[in-house]
Write a protein that holds these residues in place. Structure first.
Motif, PDB file in Angstrom:
ATOM      1  N   SER A   1     -45.543  54.344   3.195  1.00  0.00           N
ATOM      2  CA  SER A   1     -45.493  55.170   4.392  1.00  0.00           C
ATOM      3  C   SER A   1     -44.535  56.320   4.104  1.00  0.00           C
ATOM      4  CB  SER A   1     -45.000  54.366   5.583  1.00  0.00           C
ATOM      5  OG  SER A   1     -44.904  55.239   6.708  1.00  0.00           O
TER       6      SER A   1
ATOM      7  N   HIS B   1     -42.941  57.999   6.492  1.00  0.00           N
ATOM      8  CA  HIS B   1     -41.988  58.242   7.575  1.00  0.00           C
ATOM      9  C   HIS B   1     -40.598  57.799   7.142  1.00  0.00           C
ATOM     10  CE1 HIS B   1     -42.226  53.949   8.309  1.00  0.00           C
ATOM     11  NE2 HIS B   1     -41.288  54.049   9.211  1.00  0.00           N
TER      12      HIS B   1
ATOM     13  N   ASP C   1     -47.964  58.868   7.092  1.00  0.00           N
ATOM     14  CA  ASP C   1     -47.050  58.296   8.072  1.00  0.00           C
ATOM     15  C   ASP C   1     -47.694  57.046   8.685  1.00  0.00           C
ATOM     16  OD1 ASP C   1     -45.493  57.581  10.223  1.00  0.00           O
ATOM     17  OD2 ASP C   1     -45.001  59.660  10.762  1.00  0.00           O
TER      18      ASP C   1
ATOM     19  N   GLN D   1     -46.709  55.911  12.387  1.00  0.00           N
ATOM     20  CA  GLN D   1     -47.497  56.585  13.426  1.00  0.00           C
ATOM     21  C   GLN D   1     -48.892  55.958  13.514  1.00  0.00           C
ATOM     22  OE1 GLN D   1     -48.343  60.693  12.615  1.00  0.00           O
ATOM     23  NE2 GLN D   1     -47.474  61.310  14.569  1.00  0.00           N
TER      24      GLN D   1
END
Lengths: 707, 492
Positions: free
Chosen positions: B112, B114, B150, B153
C-alpha cells in the motif's frame, strides 16, 4: 477472556491415531502433552507461550475429559513448585512460562526440584523471547539448566520434532529422575505446520490416588544430609542415565557423518536456518541432504561427550553454531576435545557474531567465513547482499498504548502534573504501562522486573521535598507486587506513591484473567478488589480512581498523593478496563443491537482541520494510534494537521486533554445515533430547520464576497 | 541434490493491521491447493502498534512426494532470497528494502502506498514527516515488480480491511500459481466479513491485473470566477501589480482568507501592508512568503473566528462525512471549549478588556467561571445559539483588545522585515518565516509568542540568516523551550 480465542483450534486436540494435525506450534505442544499422558499442567503467561496458556484455558473441557488438572499459576515460582507432585508419585506434569524472566522467578523451586529429583516425568516448557522485537534482557536459559542440572531440549523447529521432544522429554525425565526443560524459540512457538497425531493417553496414576495415598521419602528433600547426597547422585547416577537414554534414542542427529573432514555442530533450534544457508551456498538441498557433515544437538544440555568425539574424529575442523552468550557449549566441547586429545579445530564465536540473534544473514556470513577458510568454498567473492540506504529515514515503530487505552490518561495526568509540581522519579514495572518510557510520554527511570515497580523505589525513601512514584500493573501486583512492593513499603515506612494500574487483566500478555478481574470466569475465582488487598496489608492512604479517563480526577488523586502531609505509603488504584478487551466484548454486542433495531449511540472524536494549527500538542499528550496527522488542506499552511481515524473508540481522552491542557478548540465529539427514536427525529427536524436557516443565510452572505 | 525451492513470502504489517490474517489466508490457500505451508511470526509486544514481520514458505507437495522426503522450511527470511514481499504501508515497504528482503532480481513487491505516521513524525511541533515521494520512488525502483496503490483507501471504499486488498493484489499480480477462484475459496473458508472481503479482493485483483492507473492530473488552483462583487474586483485589480504569478497567487489566496475572516476593508489593509513592503524593495521570495505569513497572522484564531468556523453549514457536512454518518442515523456534535480569562478579556472592547484584566473581584469572578472547560453541543439549538452569537461579534472585532494587540505585533514584525528587506533579503525571509511560531490557542499560543519574542531579541542584535533559521527550528523542537534556550546560549 484472553485476547486470542482458541475455541476452534482446541478441537484439534481430539485428533486420533494417524490423523493429520495442522496448526500452530503451541497447539501441537498441547496435543503432545495429551498424547504423553500428562496428569497436570500449570504455568504463567508471557510471550511467546502466552498462547499456550490460552490454549490450555480454552481446552479445559478436553483436559477434564482426559483427567488433566490445569492451574493458572500465580507466578512462575508457583508453576515450578507445582511440579512437586511428580517428586513422590508417578505423575507426569508440565509447566510453562516465559524465559529467562520467568525462569528467574521460578529458579528457587526449580533448584529444589532438581536437587531431589523426580519420579514422574517433569517437563518445563520455556518460551524463548530473544532477538528481534524482544522485550526482555538477552540471557540464556542454558545457565539455569547447567546450574541446577536440568536437561535442556532444543529441538528442530518443526512440529514433528517438537512433538517428539515433548514425548521423549517425559521419558528422559523418568529415566534419569531429572526434570527436563524444553526450550522453544519464539518463531517455533508460532510456526504453522503439520504432524501425524496419535491417540491421547490418560495418566495411569491419578492425582486423587496421590492425595488419598500419600507417599514420602525424606531423601528427596533438600536438607542435610540428603542435599549432599543429591549432588553425588546427580553426577554418578542421573547424568549417566540421561546420556544412555539420549544415545539409545538417537535424540541428537548425525547427518552425512562421513561426507568430509569439515563439520557443523548446531543446536536443533537453529537447524532450519543453517540448512537454508547451506543450500544457498550450494552445500545442501531443501530436503536436508547435505554435502557437509552436520551434528544436530536436539539436546543442548548435557553435551554427550562420546557423540561429540565420534563426530569430530577424522575432521580437520568443526564450526559450532551456538546462539546466545556466554558460549557454554563451545567451552564444553573445547574441554571434551582437549581432554581426549582430539585434533579437530573448533570454531564458533570466533567466526560467528559473539552476541546477538543468529539471523539468516549472520549465519550466511559466518558459514561463508568457515567454509572459505577451509577451502570448501572458493575464495572468490560471492554476490554480497547489500543493505540499501533508505531514501528517507525509515523510522522505528516502538510499541505504544492501543487506541483508547485506559492507561494513557494516567500518564497524561502525570505529564500535566509535571508542569505544576515538577518532575518526579518514576520506578516503572513490566506490563503495557511500561510503554510510558517511550515517546510521547518519556516517563520512567528504571524497571527492575515484573511486579517490582514499587520495590524499585525502596531505597529512595529518605527525607526529601519530593516523593517517588512507583508504577505497577494489576498483573504484577498479584504476581508478587502485593508483598514485594506494597507490604514492603508498609513495613519499611515508605512515604512514596505507588500507582496500581488496574485494567482487569494481565493485558500485556494477552488479556488473561487474574484475581481482580471483573469478568465472570466459570473456572476461576475473580472479583477480588485490589484496594481491599492493599488495605489488608496495612496501607491507610488509598484512592481508587474508577475512571482513568477523567483527567481532572486522575490528576487530583496523583497530586494529592504527592503533596499530602500524611506520612506513610500512598496507593492510587487507577481503574478502567483494558480497551482491547472491552471492544472485543462490546463491539459484537453493539452490532447485534443495531441490527435488532435498538437505539445505539456510537461516539468518536474528530478534529476540525481549519482550526487546527498543526502544533500537535494533543499528540504529544496522548500518542493514541487513532490520533494522527494529514496534509494541511489550507493552501497557506504547510504543517500537517491532526486528524482522528475512524478506529477511534471515543474514549474521551482527547477532549479531556484539550480542556485540561487548554490546547485548542479543534476537537469535537461526534455522537452517532443508530435507530433514532421518535423524540430524536422530532428534535432533529426542529434543529435542522432553525440551524439550517441560519447556516444558509451565512453561506449566502459569504457567497456575495466569494471569489 | 535437488534444486527445488519453496516460494518465499514476507509480510510486513503494523500491529493490529491483519498481517496474521493475510498469512493465514496464504497458508490455507497453499494447503488446499497441493502445497506444504509453513508460516511464522514474531508478535510479542509488537502486536501493540509496532511493526511486525510474518514469513511464509510454500513447497509443492508433488515435489516432496517425488523426492520421498519432507522439505526443511525456514522460519526467517534470508536477505536477497524472498520472492514476494507484502507491505501494508509505505514505510514498511521501505523497511523491507532496507532489510534487503526486496531485490530487483527476484522480488515482487506488493504494497500500500499510504502512510501510517510513526510517533516521531506525528508528535513533531511542526512538520516531522518523512519524504513520502522519496520513499515511493525508492520502493518502485527496488523490486523486480511493483504493485502498489493506496490500499487503505481501497479497503475503506469496500468497507473491508487492508489484508483483503493485499490478498487481491497478490492474486492479481500472478506471482503465486493459484487461480482467482482458489483465492476466493480461501476467503470463503475464513467466513468472517465475507462479502466486503470479496469486494475488496475483487477490486484489488482487477487493479493489479490492469496495471497501474495513470496519475490523476494535478488539481488546478481554485479558479477566480463568477460574478464578482465590485469591492472584490477592486481588490483583485490591486493585487495584480506585475509580481510573478507565484507571488500574485499567494496574495490572492491571502485576500480570500481575509475577506472570509473579516471583510474587504481588512483585505485592503493586507494589500496596503504588502505594498509597503514592495516599496521597501523586498524580493519576490520575501513578498511571497510575507503574503502567506501575513495572511495567517492577520487571520489570527480568536474566539470569534473559532465560533464562525464551527457553526458553518459546510463544516456540519464535513463532520457528517468524516465520522461516516449513514442514512437513517443522526449526528450530534460536541465542541471542547476552554476560553480563559485572557480570551474573554481580549474579545471585549479594548478598554473594557484592559480594565477587566487589571481589576480585582470582576477578574476573579470571570476566572472562576472559566476555570473548567465547557462542552458545547453545536448541533443543539442552545449550543448553536451561543456560538452563533460569538461569531456575530465579528462586526465589532476591530474594537476588541485582541485586535489591537495583534495589529501592533504585526506592525512591529513588518517594520523589521521592511528595515532589512532591501539590504539583507535572506534575513528578511527568515524574519518573515518566524511567524510560524505564532500559532494555536491558549498555552500553545503563549508559548509560541514567547519564543517569537526571544527570536526577535536575537535578530534585533544582528544575526546571520542561517542562525535565525536554526533558532526557529530549535523553538519547534520541544514544548518546554529547552532546545531554544540551549541554542540561544550556544550562540551567546
Amino acid at each position: 477472556m484472553a485476547e486470542r480465542s482458541f475455541a476452534e483450534g482446541v478441537k484439534k486436540l481430539r485428533l486420533g491415531d494417524g490423523d493429520v494435525f495442522r496448526g500452530e506450534g503451541i497447539l501441537a505442544v498441547t496435543k503432545a502433552l495429551l498424547e504423553s499422558g500428562v496428569a497436570y499442567v500449570a504455568g504463567y503467561q508471557g510471550a511467546p507461550i502466552s498462547h499456550l496458556m490460552d490454549v490450555l484455558s480454552d481446552a479445559q473441557d478436553i483436559l477434564a475429559e482426559q483427567g488433566v488438572h490445569f492451574e493458572n499459576s500465580a507466578n512462575e515460582a508457583t508453576a515450578a513448585a507445582t511440579l512437586a507432585a511428580s517428586v513422590n508419585y508417578p505423575l507426569r506434569g508440565a509447566v510453562t512460562f516465559k524465559s529467562t524472566v520467568g525462569t528467574n522467578v521460578a529458579s528457587d523451586a526449580l533448584a529444589n526440584l532438581a536437587s531431589g529429583g523426580v519420579t514422574g516425568g517433569a517437563l518445563i516448557i520455556v518460551g524463548e523471547d530473544n532477538g528481534e522485537r524482544s522485550s526482555i534482557m538477552q540471557e540464556r536459559s542454558h545457565a539455569f539448566a547447567m546450574k541446577s542440572q536440568i536437561w535442556l531440549l532444543d529441538p528442530r523447529p518443526d512440529l514433528p520434532s517438537i512433538v517428539k521432544a515433548v514425548k521423549l522429554g517425559f521419558e528422559l525425565s523418568e529415566a534419569s529422575r531429572t526434570p527436563v526443560m524444553l526450550q522453544l524459540r519464539i518463531r517455533a512457538c508460532h510456526v504453522h505446520g503439520r504432524f501425524v497425531a496419535s491417540a491421547n493417553q490418560r495418566s495411569k496414576f491419578t492425582l486423587r490416588q496421590a492425595m488419598e495415598n500419600p507417599q514420602r521419602d525424606s531423601s528427596r528433600i533438600v536438607l542435610p544430609p540428603a542435599s549432599f547426597q543429591h549432588e553425588q547422585e546427580k553426577l554418578q547416577q542421573r547424568w549417566p542415565a540421561a546420556v544412555d537414554f539420549i544415545v539409545k534414542h538417537q535424540i541428537n542427529e548425525f547427518i552425512a557423518e562421513h561426507a568430509g573432514d569439515l563439520g557443523i555442530i548446531v543446536q536443533g533450534g537453529s537447524f532450519n536456518s543453517v540448512l537454508r544457508v547451506l543450500e544457498r551456498l550450494g552445500q545442501a538441498d531443501v530436503f536436508g541432504r547435505s554435502q557437509l557433515p552436520i551434528y544436530v544437538m536436539n539436546v543442548a544440555y548435557p553435551v554427550v561427550s562420546a557423540e561429540v568425539l565420534r563426530f569430530c574424529s577424522g575432521k580437520r575442523a568443526v564450526l559450532l553454531v551456538e546462539e546466545g552468550q556466554p558460549n557454554f557449549i563451545e567451552q564444553n566441547i573445547a574441554s571434551i576435545l582437549r581432554s581426549a586429545g582430539a585434533s579437530a579445530a573448533l570454531h564458533g564465536k570466533d567466526m560467528l557474531a559473539p552476541a546477538g540473534e543468529y539471523t539468516a544473514a549472520e549465519l550466511l556470513r559466518g558459514l561463508r567465513v568457515f567454509l572459505t577458510r577451509y577451502g570448501q568454498l572458493p575464495p572468490a567473492p560471492h554476490p554480497v547482499i547489500e543493505i540499501q540506504p533508505a531514501a528517507a529515514p525509515v523510522q522505528a515503530r516502538p510499541p505504544g498504548f492501543c487506541t483508547g487505552c485506559p492507561e494513557r490518561p494516567i500518564f497524561t495526568a502525570m505529564k500535566l502534573l509535571e508542569r505544576e509540581i515538577g518532575v518526579h522519579h518514576v520506578s516503572a514495572d513490566i506490563g503495557c504501562h511500561l510503554f510510558s518510557i517511550l515517546p510521547p510520554f518519556n516517563l520512567g527511570n528504571t524497571t527492575m522486573g515484573y511486579g517490582l515497580g514499587a520495590a524499585g523505589a525502596s531505597a529512595l525513601n529518605a527525607t526529601a521535598d519530593k516523593r517517588v512514584i512507583g508504577v505497577m500493573g494489576d498483573g504484577g501486583f498479584w504476581h508478587n507486587g502485593l508483598t514485594s512492593g506494597i507490604a514492603n513499603a508498609v513495613f519499611n515506612r515508605s512515604d512514596n506513591l505507588t500507582v496500581i494500574v488496574d485494567n482487569s487483566y494481565t493485558a500485556a500478555t494477552g488479556g488473561q484473567d487474574i484475581l481482580s478481574s471483573t469478568a465472570d470466569n466459570t473456572s476461576r475465582s475473580t472479583g477480588h478488589a485490589i484496594e481491599r488487598a492493599v488495605r489488608g496489608v496495612g496501607v491507610d492512604w488509598v484512592r481508587t480512581v474508577d475512571n482513568t479517563y477523567d483527567l481532572v480526577a486522575m490528576k487530583a488523586a496523583l497530586k494529592d498523593a504527592l503533596t499530602t502531609k500524611v506520612k506513610g505509603p500512598k496507593v492510587v488504584v487507577a481503574q478502567s478496563e483494558c480497551m482491547l478487551n472491552r471492544q472485543r466484548r462490546e463491539k459484537p454486542l453493539q452490532r447485534q443491537r443495531v441490527a435488532a433495531g435498538e437505539r445505539v449511540v456510537r461516539e468518536r472524536f474528530g478534529v476540525d482541520a481549519d482550526t487546527c494549527t498543526g502544533d500537535h500538542s494533543c499528540i504529544r499528550l496522548s500518542g493514541c494510534p487513532s490520533l494522527t496527522i494529514m496534509p494541511n488542506p489550507d493552501p497557506l499552511r504547510s504543517d500537517p494537521v491532526t486528524t482522528v481515524l475512524d478506529s477511534c473508540v471515543g474514549c474521551g481522552l482527547c477532549g479531556e486533554v484539550a480542556h485540561a491542557a487548554v490546547l485548542c478548540p479543534s476537537f469535537y465529539r461526534a455522537q452517532i445515533v443508530s435507530n433514532p427514536g421518535r423524540i430524536d427525529r422530532w428534535r432533529q427536524r426542529l434543529r435542522g430547520a432553525v440551524i439550517g436557516w441560519l447556516q444558509r443565510r451565512g453561506a449566502a452572505q459569504r457567497a456575495r464576497w466569494a471569489f | 541434490m535437488d534444486s527445488a525451492q519453496p516460494i518465499k513470502i514476507a509480510i510486513l504489517a503494523l500491529g493490529g493491521e491483519g498481517g496474521g490474517v493475510l498469512a493465514d489466508w496464504i497458508v490455507d490457500l497453499g494447503e488446499h491447493n497441493g502445497f506444504i505451508a509453513q508460516a511464522t511470526s514474531v508478535p510479542g509486544v509488537a502486536q501493540r502498534t509496532g511493526a511486525t514481520l510474518y514469513y511464509v514458505e510454500l513447497f509443492p507437495q508433488a515435489a516432496a512426494d517425488a523426492a520421498g522426503a519432507a522439505p526443511v522450511l525456514a522460519l526467517m527470511p534470508l536477505p536477497g532470497d524472498v520472492d514476494i514481499v507484502l507491505a501494508s504501508e509505505l514505510m514498511e515497504a521501505s523497511r523491507a528494502i532496507q532489510r534487503s528482503l526486496v531485490t530487483a532480481q527476484r522480488t515482487t513487491l506488493i504494497t500500500s502506498t499510504h502512510r501510517v505516521y510513526s510517533i516521531a513524525e506525528k508528535s513533531a511541533l511542526g512538520d516531522g514527516r518523512a519524504d513520502a515521494a522519496a520513499l515511493l520512488a525508492q520502493t518502485r525502483a527496488a523490486a523486480l515488480r511493483f504493485v502498489g496503490h493506496d490500499m487503505a483507501q481501497a479497503a475503506d471504499a469496500a468497507g473491508s480491511v487492508i489484508s483483503a486488498v493485499l490478498l487481491g493484489s497478490l492474486a492479481g499480480s500472478g506471482a503465486l500459481p493459484f487461480t482467482r477462484a482458489q483465492f476466493e475459496a480461501t476467503i470463503a473458508r475464513g467466513g468472517v466479513g465475507l462479502a466486503p472481503s470479496l469486494k475488496a479482493f475483487g477490486a484489488a485483483f482487477e487493479r493489479a491485473q490492469r496495471g497501474e492507473a495513470p496519475a490523476p492530473p494535478p488539481t488546478a488552483p481554485a479558479p477566480v470566477g463568477g460574478a464578482l462583487h465590485p469591492q472584490v474586483q477592486a481588490l483583485l485589480a490591486r493585487a495584480a501589480q506585475g509580481d510573478s504569478d507565484q507571488v500574485t497567487a499567494m496574495i490572492v489566496e491571502g485576500l480570500r482568507r481575509l475577506v472570509d475572516y473579516q471583510d474587504t476593508a481588512y483585505a485592503g489593509l493586507y494589500l496596503d501592508r504588502i505594498d509597503a513592503l514592495r516599496s521597501a524593495g523586498a524580493s519576490a521570495e520575501v513578498l511571497r512568503e510575507t503574503a502567506r505569513h501575513l495572511a495567517l497572522w492577520m487571520s489570527y484564531e480568536d474566539t470569534i473566528r473559532v465560533a464562525d468556523l464551527k457553526t458553518r453549514g459546510t463544516r456540519f457536512e464535513r463532520v457528517q462525512g468524516e465520522v461516516k454518518v449513514q442514512p437513517g442515523q443522526l449526528l450530534a456534535i460536541n465542541e471542547y471549549m476552554h476560553p480563559r480569562l485572557q480570551e474573554v478579556a481580549e474579545t471585549l472592547p479594548a478598554g473594557l478588556g484592559r480594565w477587566l484584566l487589571a481589576s480585582g473581584w470582576p477578574r476573579r469572578l470571570v476566572e472562576r467561571l472559566v476555570a473548567r472547560g465547557h462542552v458545547v453541543q453545536t448541533s443543539s439549538l442552545r449550543g448553536f445559539a451561543q456560538l452563533w452569537l460569538v461569531a456575530s461579534l465579528r462586526r465589532w472585532r476591530r474594537s476588541s483588545l485582541r485586535y489591537q494587540l495583534e495589529q501592533q505585533r504585526i506592525e512591529d514584525w513588518l517594520a523589521e522585515v521592511r528595515r532589512v528587506a532591501a539590504a539583507d533579503p535572506a534575513l528578511a525571509l527568515e524574519i518573515v518565516r518566524c511567524q510560524r511560531l505564532v500559532k494555536g490557542y491558549g498555552d500553545t499560543y503563549e508559548r509560541g509568542l514567547h519564543h517569537f519574542g526571544l527570536l526577535r531579541e536575537a535578530w534585533q542584535v544582528r544575526i546571520a540568516p542561517a542562525r535565525l533559521a536554526a533558532l526557529r527550528d530549535a523553538a519547534l523542537a520541544d514544548d518546554s523551550g529547552q532546545a531554544l534556550r540551549a541554542a540561544l546560549q550556544a550562540g551567546a
